[in-house]
Design an enzyme around this catalytic site. Structure first.
Site, PDB file in Angstrom:
ATOM      1  N   GLY B 197       0.828  -1.207   0.000  1.00 43.21           N
ATOM      2  CA  GLY B 197       0.000   0.000   0.000  1.00 43.21           C
ATOM      3  C   GLY B 197       0.855   1.246   0.000  1.00 43.21           C
ATOM      4  NE  ARG B 332     -40.112  -2.370   0.394  1.00 46.21           N
ATOM      5  CZ  ARG B 332     -40.294  -1.874  -0.831  1.00 46.21           C
ATOM      6  NH1 ARG B 332     -40.230  -0.562  -1.032  1.00 46.21           N
ATOM      7  NH2 ARG B 332     -40.511  -2.674  -1.846  1.00 46.21           N
ATOM      8  N   GLY B 428     -34.141  -5.249  -3.423  1.00 44.28           N
ATOM      9  CA  GLY B 428     -33.472  -4.581  -4.541  1.00 44.28           C
ATOM     10  C   GLY B 428     -32.795  -3.295  -4.105  1.00 44.28           C
ATOM     11  CB  THR B 449      -7.413 -12.566   2.134  1.00 47.99           C
ATOM     12  OG1 THR B 449      -7.860 -11.425   1.390  1.00 47.99           O
ATOM     13  CG2 THR B 449      -8.370 -13.727   1.869  1.00 47.99           C
ATOM     14  CD  GLU B 451      -1.734  -6.306   9.085  1.00 42.70           C
ATOM     15  OE1 GLU B 451      -0.910  -5.726   8.340  1.00 42.70           O
ATOM     16  OE2 GLU B 451      -1.431  -6.750  10.203  1.00 42.70           O
TER      17      GLU B 451
END
Lengths: 696, 696
Positions: B197, B332, B428, B449, B451
């Protein structure tokens, strides 16, 4: 079978995968022709070759903006029409052959560009189908122009506040006898149409579902109308329509999903798709005579075509993900027995096998299931067109609907978790866009909630299953199961089945088709009985069917539907395994894949087997788990052959980790070195330099 | 507690969530102060306020190109330095207070822009820490310049062919006594550094790990060097280095992850970070004296700081995802008891509760666990600095390492599946970028995945657990558990624990802390015994420790580590629940959350409990499942209060579905209508119009 010609399938190129490839005990090309029909495979290959001849269909190394993705998908669609895949040769076939070819063209397109295939499926296939099944002669010009690509359409059903509950849609089409027009109106934003593919930027027409209201104020329910949206010469929307693109999504950004509101927008009376019902010029609502068999077939098609397409595409996506991760695992090495020795390929680790091979087995069993089931589905629709016995047909239609409603969730969810496991199994490299796994995930993800939300669909499957259960246990009409496709005919023996107990002691007791079949039938019977008992108890306590049904979903009805779907996949696959003309080397690997998927599913459902008393003590769990691990190990040297049979060509798979030659590190090097502007100084270097100037 | 000041926390705005908010039985602000330390919360709020004062930190409605994301992150980093969050007031504190503040600033930054926080954590925090622990006085200028942002650094360890197996790294640093330089060399692309990085485009220095080789050809293992990469005035790389950006990733595209190859690139002898060992000007390799306690602390910090940061960030991400989905579910509505009635909010459905509330409980328990554990971790490092008893310290360090190695996988995986469930639970609309869930997923995904790959880390935890098991069962030194943090001290009673059987018959038998504790301790003992037995059997059969260990991972060692992590989360959370000064309304909801998370974990592990004989027959499964459903229902009217306590401010949550006012549809309307160019005719309209011209 032995004589089947596989010479049209190109050989695999040499490379690091040879180590494992040479250990495979069967001919992968012959396995491929078990997963795919030869003619259909050749059609796919032709579609891919044709598409790739135009650079607009090539993959880009850098994700374009959403806007540019939409432009490319629109241009691809235009070019797709020009290529004329739907030749007379194909379209003059009978329904079944024709539709199978169309489905295959869709599968091929979806594997290359999911966006494009969705745009076509919604804008052309779905719209023309809807017009055929709901419209009449006067809509033929619209049908033809849509089919040839002269106009692009869309299907507008979902509203902002209502998706699954279609009855509550609030867009209205009020008939005005004075002008002989329907007045389309959207009362407020909650009733705006949304999620409409092709609507956002490109379509010129919509097939709109709205509540039909006659002048007397009576509402006759949802009806479909052909509605002009944009001037085809300028692509500007007509006055009275507010329409736009919904913005970025997690994937499928080539599709312009739109929203739309109508402000007393007028369309001619003839816009109503009027096969089932019509409004006279004077404003009388009338129902039209239609053939009940055909209506049944049309209803099935409308509900199922999209979902059948989804399970086809998802079984392919699942195969692609598995192919990438398994090939990578055979090349990638890490750690070894001691520091001085060579490292082991990670496929040698039991943990890696266990993470990937069950998904590989799922991919194989599901590919075969989907193919056989599609045949059955098409036969059923064809039969409705020829007019069979109504009772038998309606039984078949209901059973197919139940199967689709259970299998679409199972297959799309399995695909989602497979993609994630594959991405993780490739370690950091799986997180690279060049791995291809991210695009698979983002584009697949929509499938779990569209064309019927998975969690809603499973309820439809369990409702049907419970109906069958009740009819078997109905004291009046005992032993009637309306299961013409025989997916639940074993329910007749439920009493006997539920008496069974697991008494296995050795590996062979679980490593058999008989055991898998018995355990699944036991689970289905037990889940049905338990769901029904709890439902009845709830009903007695609350006297409310709605609440009683809602409170049997978790742990019971939901599990029931998924186990039913798993069982269908296994039963259909086993039929294929049992073909006596199969070479023994193929039979052997197919049986391993069957058992692995079967035991792996049972492992996930062990609690049901213990809770219900099918098993007690450690044996069942031990044997099932040992069986899974044994099969993983037995498939280790076959895995590359299996994924070769599942794999599409490299340019379709589009993954630096999964090419057929296994040259992962060469591909990575090329990806890094050719990454556009990757080795250039950034154009914005001078914006940050004043801020990081060394004083060392 | 009752007197705690919560007035600095802003009230929630009115809106559709009021229906549920008014039913909440406790004061959500007080609950918030259980999840977050008051001072730290205020610090976070200050950081957010400061960052948001500059538009470079604002969210963009449209995803910019990867290149533009990198530019923005680089400018954000520069600005971040200018804001000077690491004030003297903070940095002059003692280690623990200081680090806690730094961690909090990181949490706040990560919640707003994960990219930025990673760039800072790697380029500044990790690099300066490495220099402090491995370097000496001569590296202080580098340390200071990195800390003030004058130079941007990166840490280069991973190579193309090796990640987890660091011993096999092949980049070399060969000492040349003639010029008193190290010659850095990359033998081939497989040894190229990658995933670094800040390396791709922006850094000027790297801390490089390479095999140190002296002139006599002897290799002394991996050592760290400070290596200049780019001219800080021009940002052009120095000759002898091939460096570039790795290209697009599934997320975190603001970070310029780079690759790099050296071609006999020379750096001065003094570049070696030489606290532990050095090379004399003449080329003699020598090991230096260092304080063993401090070395222990430094090793722990190097391994753990990143991972502790990850569990902090992940527990926040998990909270944010849950907050979005729970708030949306309370607004909702879909379906209802009958067609004429009002529809129900989807939070009323048992299925929706069951999909979301266990994750909500996980978020709460994990937030509290992470906070208490971080304290412990910092105490431990602090103690090493003060020089405690070596034996005790090394026991603590090992235990903390085991906890981190188990909890990082548990928490990051729980977060991944929570995000996915939340995205699906929003239907959706969860697929819209504006939902915020896609960015959470894509940016979080890397954590499983990096560190330490989760699947590798869990093995480190199980190795430690097995050592404790062996030491308890060692006939010579029986009853010695090196568990100063007491996470496994119950192993002393393993014999007794394994005798226990579940004999519950009614709800209360599982709805208790005692039951959860007993069941977890039983599972841990049983998994340890089973893993050890299988390991020993394998060892006897193969005489190969490597293979013996590999074949106990699936179903045993892996499950063991995850159950250990779950138990830690529960034990720590229970400690917090048991605080006598807690108001009863808070205590009541905390206990429900504890039980829900506990029973939900047990439900996932029921097979272990049946297989091992802790239970037989339907009762355990029935009671645990009924318990989960009962708790879901009991938490339904509390859920909005719980997520209010978990929620960050709206501009951090950044979701149209999850704003505090619950105005989901207003937000959607704004998102659609303000979607940049969303309602415009596309600029490329004339490219497609000739192709779609109506002939109707």
């Amino acid at each position: 079978m032995a004589s089947q010609d596989t010479s049209f399938i190109p050989d695999m190129p040499p490379g690091p995968l040879d180590t494992y490839r040479c250990r495979v005990s069967f001919d992968w090309k012959k396995l491929k022709l078990i997963f795919e029909d030869k003619d259909m495979l050749q059609l796919k290959m032709k579609v891919w070759e044709t598409l790739l001849s135009d650079h607009i269909f090539h993959h880009l190394p850098v994700t374009p903006s959403s806007e540019e993705q939409k432009r490319r998908a629109a241009l691809q669609l235009a070019k797709f029409h020009q290529f004329g895949f739907y030749s007379n040769e194909i379209m003059n076939n009978k329904y079944k052959k024709k539709t199978r070819c169309m489905m295959t063209i869709n599968e091929a397109t979806a594997a290359l560009h999911m966006d494009l295939s969705v745009k076509f499926a919604l804008g052309i296939a779905l719209c023309t189908n809807t017009v055929l099944s709901l419209g009449t002669e006067r809509h033929l010009p619209f049908y033809k122009a849509t089919w040839t690509g002269e106009i692009l359409s869309c299907l507008a059903l979902t509203e902002v506040a209502h998706g699954s509950n279609t009855k509550k849609m609030r867009t209205t089409a009020t008939y005005d006898p004075k002008t002989q027009e329907f007045v389309i109106h959207t009362p407020d934003f909650l009733a705006a149409k949304c999620w409409v593919g092709n609507l956002g930027k490109t379509c010129t027409y919509a097939i709109l579902f709205a509540q039909l209201i006659t002048a007397d104020g009576e509402c006759h329910g949802l009806h479909a109308f052909v509605v002009p949206i944009r001037d085809p010469k300028t692509l500007l929307p007509y006055t009275g329509i507010i329409v736009g693109d919904m913005g970025e999504k997690l994937g499928l950004n080539g599709i312009d999903n739109g929203f739309m509101m109508f402000q007393n927008y007028r369309i001619p009376r003839e816009s109503l798709l009027n096969k089932m019902s019509d409004v006279t010029p004077e404003g009388e609502y009338e129902t039209c005579f239609t053939n009940p068999q055909q209506q049944l077939g049309a209803a099935l098609e409308n509900l199922s075509t999209g979902r059948v397409g989804i399970i086809q595409e998802s079984s392919n996506t699942l195969s692609h993900a598995v192919c990438i991760a398994v090939r990578y695992s055979a090349v990638r090495k890490q750690f070894g027995p001691n520091d001085n020795d060579d490292e082991l390929a990670i496929i040698e680790y039991q943990l890696q096998q266990w993470r990937l091979f069950p998904y590989m087995a799922a991919a194989c069993t599901m590919k075969v299931f989907v193919s056989l089931f599609t045949d059955q589905y098409l036969n059923c629709v064809e039969e409705t067109n020829c007019g069979g016995k109504l009772r038998r047909l309606s039984g078949m239609v209901a059973e197919i609907h139940a199967m689709v409603s259970a299998c679409k969730p199972l297959i799309t969810w399995t695909c989602s978790s497979a993609i994630q496991e594959c991405r993780e199994a490739c370690g950091g490299n799986g997180y690279l866009k060049a791995s291809g796994l991210g695009d698979l995930r983002n584009n697949h993800d929509a499938k779990v909630t569209y064309e019927g939300d998975n969690n809603v669909l499973v309820q439809q499957a369990s409702n049907w299953l419970l109906r069958q259960w009740r009819s078997v246990n109905d004291s009046e009409n005992k032993k009637e199961v309306a299961s013409p496709l025989q997916t639940v005919d074993f329910l007749i023996n439920a009493g006997e089945i539920l008496q069974k107990k697991f008494r296995g002691r050795v590996k062979e007791d679980v490593m058999s088709h008989n055991f898998v079949e018995e355990a699944f039938q036991w689970m289905l019977c037990w889940l049905l009985r338990s769901t029904e008992e709890k439902y009845q108890a709830n009903l007695l306590a609350t006297n409310n069917k709605f609440h009683a049904k809602n409170s049997v979903q978790v742990y019971l009805a939901r599990t029931l539907s998924l186990v039913y779907a798993q069982n269908n996949v296994l039963v259909y696959f086993w039929k294929r395994c049992s073909d006596n003309s199969l070479e023994s080397s193929l039979k052997s690997v197919l049986e391993k894949l069957y058992l692995l998927y079967g035991l792996w599913c049972l492992d996930q459902n062990l609690t049901v087997l213990y809770q219900g008393g099918y098993a007690c003590g450690p044996e069942l769990s031990n044997l099932v788990k040992d069986g899974v691990l044994y099969l993983c190990s037995a498939l280790k040297d076959e895995a590359i052959g299996v994924v070769d049979a599942l794999a599409p060509p490299d340019y379709i798979l589009n993954s630096v980790l999964g090419t057929a030659d296994g040259k992962v590190y060469d591909n990575l090097q090329a990806a890094f070195f050719h990454n556009p502007r990757g080795m250039e100084r950034p154009s914005w270097w001078n914006e940050i330099v004043p801020k990081i100037s060394s004083k060392l």
